[in-house]
Motif scaffolding. Structure first.
Motif, PDB file in Angstrom:
ATOM      1  N   ILE A  29      34.298  68.428  73.206  1.00 10.81           N
ATOM      2  CA  ILE A  29      33.306  67.414  73.578  1.00 10.81           C
ATOM      3  C   ILE A  29      33.117  66.419  72.450  1.00 10.81           C
ATOM      4  CG2 ILE A  29      30.879  67.078  74.192  1.00 10.81           C
ATOM      5  CD1 ILE A  29      30.967  69.854  75.484  1.00 10.81           C
ATOM      6  N   GLN A  30      33.046  66.913  71.219  1.00 13.55           N
ATOM      7  CA  GLN A  30      32.923  66.029  70.071  1.00 13.55           C
ATOM      8  C   GLN A  30      34.132  65.084  69.983  1.00 13.55           C
ATOM      9  OE1 GLN A  30      30.651  65.821  67.378  1.00 13.55           O
ATOM     10  NE2 GLN A  30      29.165  67.193  68.322  1.00 13.55           N
ATOM     11  N   ASN A  31      35.331  65.627  70.154  1.00 15.50           N
ATOM     12  CA  ASN A  31      36.538  64.793  70.083  1.00 15.50           C
ATOM     13  C   ASN A  31      36.533  63.718  71.171  1.00 15.50           C
ATOM     14  OD1 ASN A  31      37.449  66.317  67.940  1.00 15.50           O
ATOM     15  ND2 ASN A  31      38.786  67.601  69.169  1.00 15.50           N
ATOM     16  N   LEU A  32      36.124  64.109  72.386  1.00 14.31           N
ATOM     17  CA  LEU A  32      36.097  63.146  73.495  1.00 14.31           C
ATOM     18  C   LEU A  32      35.096  62.028  73.211  1.00 14.31           C
ATOM     19  CD1 LEU A  32      36.959  62.337  76.348  1.00 14.31           C
ATOM     20  CD2 LEU A  32      35.168  63.854  77.243  1.00 14.31           C
ATOM     21  N   ALA A  33      33.913  62.391  72.716  1.00 15.62           N
ATOM     22  CA  ALA A  33      32.917  61.372  72.417  1.00 15.62           C
ATOM     23  C   ALA A  33      33.376  60.451  71.291  1.00 15.62           C
ATOM     24  CB  ALA A  33      31.597  62.048  72.045  1.00 15.62           C
ATOM     25  N   ILE A  34      34.000  61.023  70.257  1.00 14.44           N
ATOM     26  CA  ILE A  34      34.493  60.197  69.148  1.00 14.44           C
ATOM     27  C   ILE A  34      35.581  59.241  69.627  1.00 14.44           C
ATOM     28  CG2 ILE A  34      35.752  60.292  66.959  1.00 14.44           C
ATOM     29  CD1 ILE A  34      34.287  62.919  66.363  1.00 14.44           C
ATOM     30  N   GLN A  35      36.457  59.718  70.506  1.00 10.88           N
ATOM     31  CA  GLN A  35      37.504  58.848  71.039  1.00 10.88           C
ATOM     32  C   GLN A  35      36.912  57.711  71.879  1.00 10.88           C
ATOM     33  OE1 GLN A  35      40.216  61.430  73.100  1.00 10.88           O
ATOM     34  NE2 GLN A  35      40.920  62.441  71.221  1.00 10.88           N
ATOM     35  N   ASN A  36      35.868  58.027  72.652  1.00 11.44           N
ATOM     36  CA  ASN A  36      35.214  56.973  73.441  1.00 11.44           C
ATOM     37  C   ASN A  36      34.584  55.920  72.526  1.00 11.44           C
ATOM     38  OD1 ASN A  36      35.894  58.184  75.866  1.00 11.44           O
ATOM     39  ND2 ASN A  36      33.967  59.324  76.024  1.00 11.44           N
ATOM     40  N   ASN A  96      38.289  58.659  62.535  1.00  9.43           N
ATOM     41  CA  ASN A  96      39.547  59.417  62.544  1.00  9.43           C
ATOM     42  C   ASN A  96      39.426  60.675  61.686  1.00  9.43           C
ATOM     43  OD1 ASN A  96      40.999  57.748  64.271  1.00  9.43           O
ATOM     44  ND2 ASN A  96      41.688  56.407  62.604  1.00  9.43           N
ATOM     45  N   LEU A  97      38.776  60.529  60.517  1.00 15.05           N
ATOM     46  CA  LEU A  97      38.566  61.698  59.657  1.00 15.05           C
ATOM     47  C   LEU A  97      37.633  62.702  60.322  1.00 15.05           C
ATOM     48  CD1 LEU A  97      38.133  59.881  56.205  1.00 15.05           C
ATOM     49  CD2 LEU A  97      40.162  61.066  57.068  1.00 15.05           C
ATOM     50  N   ALA A  98      36.610  62.197  61.022  1.00 18.49           N
ATOM     51  CA  ALA A  98      35.706  63.097  61.743  1.00 18.49           C
ATOM     52  C   ALA A  98      36.446  63.841  62.848  1.00 18.49           C
ATOM     53  CB  ALA A  98      34.531  62.310  62.322  1.00 18.49           C
ATOM     54  N   ASN A  99      37.374  63.149  63.504  1.00 26.17           N
ATOM     55  CA  ASN A  99      38.158  63.792  64.554  1.00 26.17           C
ATOM     56  C   ASN A  99      39.032  64.896  63.967  1.00 26.17           C
ATOM     57  OD1 ASN A  99      39.004  64.196  67.146  1.00 26.17           O
ATOM     58  ND2 ASN A  99      39.758  62.121  67.468  1.00 26.17           N
ATOM     59  N   GLN A 100      39.628  64.646  62.817  1.00 23.93           N
ATOM     60  CA  GLN A 100      40.438  65.683  62.166  1.00 23.93           C
ATOM     61  C   GLN A 100      39.584  66.877  61.756  1.00 23.93           C
ATOM     62  OE1 GLN A 100      42.523  63.855  58.922  1.00 23.93           O
ATOM     63  NE2 GLN A 100      43.624  62.389  60.202  1.00 23.93           N
ATOM     64  N   ALA A 101      38.384  66.608  61.232  1.00 21.18           N
ATOM     65  CA  ALA A 101      37.488  67.711  60.877  1.00 21.18           C
ATOM     66  C   ALA A 101      37.093  68.528  62.097  1.00 21.18           C
ATOM     67  CB  ALA A 101      36.240  67.162  60.189  1.00 21.18           C
ATOM     68  N   VAL A 106      29.980  66.519  60.283  1.00 22.06           N
ATOM     69  CA  VAL A 106      28.659  65.884  60.173  1.00 22.06           C
ATOM     70  C   VAL A 106      28.670  64.824  59.077  1.00 22.06           C
ATOM     71  CG1 VAL A 106      26.236  66.314  59.627  1.00 22.06           C
ATOM     72  CG2 VAL A 106      27.472  67.903  61.079  1.00 22.06           C
ATOM     73  N   SER A 107      29.358  65.095  57.972  1.00 20.87           N
ATOM     74  CA  SER A 107      29.410  64.133  56.872  1.00 20.87           C
ATOM     75  C   SER A 107      30.095  62.836  57.292  1.00 20.87           C
ATOM     76  CB  SER A 107      30.137  64.759  55.674  1.00 20.87           C
ATOM     77  OG  SER A 107      30.267  63.832  54.623  1.00 20.87           O
ATOM     78  N   TYR A 108      31.221  62.940  57.994  1.00 18.72           N
ATOM     79  CA  TYR A 108      31.935  61.735  58.421  1.00 18.72           C
ATOM     80  C   TYR A 108      31.163  60.981  59.500  1.00 18.72           C
ATOM     81  CZ  TYR A 108      36.010  63.337  55.799  1.00 18.72           C
ATOM     82  OH  TYR A 108      36.856  63.727  54.794  1.00 18.72           O
ATOM     83  N   LEU A 109      30.539  61.685  60.423  1.00 20.89           N
ATOM     84  CA  LEU A 109      29.744  61.022  61.450  1.00 20.89           C
ATOM     85  C   LEU A 109      28.560  60.290  60.822  1.00 20.89           C
ATOM     86  CD1 LEU A 109      29.717  63.705  64.301  1.00 20.89           C
ATOM     87  CD2 LEU A 109      31.043  61.599  64.198  1.00 20.89           C
ATOM     88  N   ASN A 116      38.986  68.916  64.780  1.00 23.06           N
ATOM     89  CA  ASN A 116      40.163  69.709  65.148  1.00 23.06           C
ATOM     90  C   ASN A 116      40.328  70.936  64.259  1.00 23.06           C
ATOM     91  OD1 ASN A 116      40.912  67.961  67.238  1.00 23.06           O
ATOM     92  ND2 ASN A 116      42.064  66.633  65.845  1.00 23.06           N
ATOM     93  N   MET A 117      39.891  70.816  62.992  1.00 27.26           N
ATOM     94  CA  MET A 117      39.994  71.940  62.055  1.00 27.26           C
ATOM     95  C   MET A 117      38.742  72.817  62.053  1.00 27.26           C
ATOM     96  SD  MET A 117      41.766  69.971  58.816  1.00 27.26           S
ATOM     97  CE  MET A 117      41.870  71.497  57.872  1.00 27.26           C
ATOM     98  N   ARG A 118      37.797  72.544  62.947  1.00 31.30           N
ATOM     99  CA  ARG A 118      36.568  73.340  63.080  1.00 31.30           C
ATOM    100  C   ARG A 118      35.752  73.344  61.775  1.00 31.30           C
ATOM    101  NH1 ARG A 118      38.981  72.859  67.308  1.00 31.30           N
ATOM    102  NH2 ARG A 118      39.211  74.468  68.917  1.00 31.30           N
ATOM    103  N   GLU A 119      35.707  72.198  61.109  1.00 37.04           N
ATOM    104  CA  GLU A 119      34.942  72.062  59.869  1.00 37.04           C
ATOM    105  C   GLU A 119      33.651  71.324  60.187  1.00 37.04           C
ATOM    106  OE1 GLU A 119      35.523  73.398  57.050  1.00 37.04           O
ATOM    107  OE2 GLU A 119      37.568  74.127  57.352  1.00 37.04           O
ATOM    108  N   GLN A 120      32.571  72.080  60.384  1.00 34.73           N
ATOM    109  CA  GLN A 120      31.316  71.471  60.811  1.00 34.73           C
ATOM    110  C   GLN A 120      30.723  70.559  59.738  1.00 34.73           C
ATOM    111  OE1 GLN A 120      28.009  74.011  60.858  1.00 34.73           O
ATOM    112  NE2 GLN A 120      26.755  72.745  62.184  1.00 34.73           N
TER     113      GLN A 120
END
Length: 333
Positions: A169-176, A232-237, A247-250, A239-243
């Motif tokens: 869900i996070q990835n989908l929202a970030i992509q939107n 993009n960095l938030a999306n990678q985080a 949050v830091s990138y967002l 994908n790697m399950r780094e909460q």
């Protein structure tokens, strides 16, 4: 002549002197022998007294030791009356099985972190079956508690696997959000080009105004580009399950976008952001967030993107440990 013969007769002869000397020597020898005997008797008596005192001390020590042993025996007897008879082999086997169970639960948590819910469910079912076998040496009461927690974990994971993953869900929202920013950047470029073409034949004052607008648009485009790279960095985080990194990138992306919004627009956008925070404080679930993101249209402006980022930050996925992990981590009596 008569006088000399009488005087000689009165003086002791050599033989008598020898006899007297021998007698004196004999008496001295006996005196020495008696003194030696007396010294030996004194040493013997002293040795006997010393040995007697040592024996008394040893006897007293033995009495103390015997009393301590009796006290230990009484304490041991009392403990045996209150505690069950220990079975070392059984306890060791039960402890080994508990340690193995902890390792298997850690493997299940690792599968959940890798978003492999089906494999984690199969592993938990296998552990539940394992506890039901006759070879299980874990205490019956603890076995019942662990089996119940395993069933609860399996039910929760089955319900969770039927829903979209919060990381997805996070990835989908970030992509939107990125799609909107790309379109917004393209629109800004087209407006910049149109403004420069329309003002090509006008006066100097209008040209300066157009150049200022172009400079503002360029800064805006750079900021939007930086936000896209941060997302993009938030999306990678994600994908790697780094909460924490997510949050830091967002948060960083939100701060960058905030500079593009006028103060009046920020005041108007505080209400939806505050509503998102209130919903989070009221324990809004991830499934509710998924429904909201699926039903929400794509962002139409920067303030709405800020609202989306507030929602994503407030509902960042958090790892939920298995209930069985918490039970096994508790000290067992």
């Amino acid at each position: 002549m008569s006088i000399n013969s009488e005087s000689l007769s009165k003086e002791p002869s050599a033989i008598q002197q020898r006899r007297q000397a021998n007698t004196l020597l004999l008496r001295l020898q006996w005196l020495v022998i008696l003194l030696l005997i007396a010294a030996l008797l004194f040493l013997y008596i002293s040795h006997q007294r010393f040995q007697h005192s040592v024996n008394e001390r040893l006897q007293s020590n033995e009495q103390v030791v015997s009393r301590l042993n009796e006290m230990d025996d009484r304490i041991f007897a009392m403990s045996q009356q209150t505690l069950p008879e220990p079975n070392v082999a059984t306890n060791n086997q039960a402890q080994n099985q508990l340690d193995l169970l902890r390792i298997q639960i850690q493997a299940a948590n690792r599968l959940l972190a890798d978003n492999n819910d089906s494999a984690a469910i199969d592993l938990l079912r296998g552990l539940h079956w394992q506890l039901a076998q006759s070879s299980n040496e874990i205490a019956p009461a603890l076995t019942v508690v662990i089996k119940q927690s395993l069933l609860k974990d399996i039910e929760r994971l089955q319900a969770q696997s039927a829903q979209p993953s919060p990381w997805q869900i996070q990835n989908l929202a970030i992509q939107n959000i990125q799609d909107f920013l790309h379109s917004h950047e393209r629109a800004a470029n087209s407006n910049s080009n149109g403004t420069s073409n329309n003002n090509g034949n006008e006066g100097t004052q209008q040209s300066r105004a157009a150049s200022n607008n172009n400079l503002a648009l360029t800064r805006r485009q750079l900021t939007i580009h930086e936000v896209i790279m941060t997302l993009n960095l938030a999306n990678q985080a994600s994908n790697m399950r780094e909460q924490d990194q997510l949050v830091s990138y967002l948060t960083q992306a939100r701060k960058q976008l905030k500079t593009l919004v006028p103060q009046s627009s920020m005041t108007a956008s505080k209400q939806p952001a505050q509503a998102a925070k209130n919903a989070t404080s009221a324990a809004e679930s991830t499934n509710d967030l998924a429904k909201n993101l699926e039903t929400m249209k794509a962002p139409s402006d920067i303030p709405e993107v800020l609202d989306w980022l507030d929602r994503l930050i407030a509902n960042a996925p958090k790892p939920t440990p298995l209930l069985t992990t918490q039970i096994l981590d508790k000290p067992q009596n």
